[in-house]
Write an enzyme that holds these catalytic residues in place. Structure first.
Site, short mmCIF file in Angstrom:
data_model
loop_
_atom_site.label_atom_id
_atom_site.label_comp_id
_atom_site.label_asym_id
_atom_site.label_seq_id
_atom_site.Cartn_x
_atom_site.Cartn_y
_atom_site.Cartn_z
CB CYS A 34 18.98 -4.42 -57.36
SG CYS A 34 17.59 -5.30 -56.86
CB CYS A 325 11.21 3.31 -8.34
SG CYS A 325 10.37 5.08 -8.87
#
EC number: 1.8.4.11
Length: 353
Positions: A34, A325
């Site tokens: 299921c 950066c």
């Protein structure tokens, strides 16, 4: 916001690397009886983006739930998982799969009998096939089960999304779902078989992160992620997958998962790399002097993962004047809508109006 252009010619010319692919997710498909019961175990895992309930393995096109339930379509009830292999491996998904089924039942799963409830691993690549076969043999040799493992390992075929009321059924109908999972025998079987053992993939906690072996990192990371984080590499400008990302969310270390930066502090520096005015959690970002490029620069690394992230410069905008950066390859972006699911709910307050 004004762009800050700062790309020394020598630095720019020396930057080399591979282009990062925007497509970083992979697909896994499992049939475990299921599908209501197979969504929750995977949806709770870090690195899993989506889990869909559906039908696969049969010949009938566009089957309905009624068609599949009748047992003549050849389809399995299954779940299809979209996951980030840099966060969670296919092998780990297999471990979760085995711990949520009865792998020796040939006729279905628990109270549900019929061909549609059989178990199977549907592989999407030769690598997934090999991993599934190895995992199945390991389970068979573990002594956990006395009978042969009945789960099939099959090539993936077309997957059909199930009706909407089946999606996230455990959330929409929690009381009925819980009664069903217990009443079917699944919950008791899992507790009896695996209950006293440590879960296969616990929720990731970056605070207690322990760096894995180099071989493990090579397997988990893309070549560019490995090069940047482990060998101080740099991706080419304008090639990373988040340099121009404008979504709300946070950026975490691709290795450890520790929070690094917020989209609220991100800006367009014009350099082609994701840039930030400050860290999200300052304690998770450490710096050291880098003299590798004919000049002294300040390298930025993650504290827990010890990953190379990039460099920080004093040419950023107010109020900090800093430009962190970074390399896209060093970080994983988590959109604000996924923060709670991925275990970063504490940062949702950053994006409240």
């Amino acid at each position: 916001m004004k762009k800050f252009l700062f790309i020394p010619a020598l630095l720019f010319l020396l930057m080399t690397g591979e282009s990062m692919s925007a497509e970083k997710y992979e697909t896994a498909t499992f049939a475990g009886g299921c599908f209501w019961c197979m969504e929750p175990p995977f949806e709770k895992l870090n690195g899993v983006k989506d889990v869909i309930a559906g039908y696969t393995g049969g010949k009938v096109e566009n089957p309905t739930y009624e068609d599949v339930s009748a047992g003549f379509t050849g389809h399995y009830e299954a779940v299809q998982i979209t996951f980030d292999p840099s966060v969670i491996s296919y092998k780990e998904l297999l471990e979760v799969f085995w711990r949520n089924i009865d792998p020796v039942d040939r006729g279905g799963q628990f109270a549900d009998k019929g061909t549609q409830y059989r178990t199977a691993v549907f592989y999407h690549s030769p690598e997934q096939r090999d991993a599934a076969e190895i995992s199945k043999r390991a389970l068979a040799n573990s002594g956990k089960f006395k009978q042969p493992i009945a789960t099939n390992i099959l090539p993936a075929v077309k997957f059909y999304r199930a009706e909407e009321y089946h999606q996230d059924y455990y959330k929409k109908n929690a009381n009925h779902y819980n009664r069903y999972k217990v009443g079917s025998g699944r919950a008791g079987f899992i507790e009896k078989t695996w209950g006293k053992e440590k879960p296969a993939v616990p929720k990731t906690d970056w605070r207690s992160f322990k760096k894995p072996s180099d071989d493990n990192l090579k397997q988990r990371l893309t070549p560019m992620q490995y090069k940047v984080t482990q060998h101080e590499g740099t991706e080419r400008a304008f090639t990373g997958d988040t340099w121009d990302n404008k979504q709300d969310g946070i950026y975490v270390d691709v290795v450890s998962g520790e929070p690094l930066f917020s989209s609220r502090d991100k800006y367009d520096s014009g350099t082609g790399w994701p840039s930030f005015t400050k860290p999200l959690m300052r304690d998770n970002v450490v710096t050291r002097v880098d003299k590798s490029l004919f000049q002294a620069r300040t390298e930025v690394r993650s504290k827990h993962g010890d990953s190379h992230l990039g460099h920080v410069f004093e040419d950023g905008p107010a109020p900090t004047g800093m430009r962190y950066c970074m390399n896209s390859a060093s970080m994983r972006f988590i959109p604000k809508e996924d923060l709670e699911k991925e275990g970063y709910g504490e940062f949702l307050k950053l994006f409240e109006e």
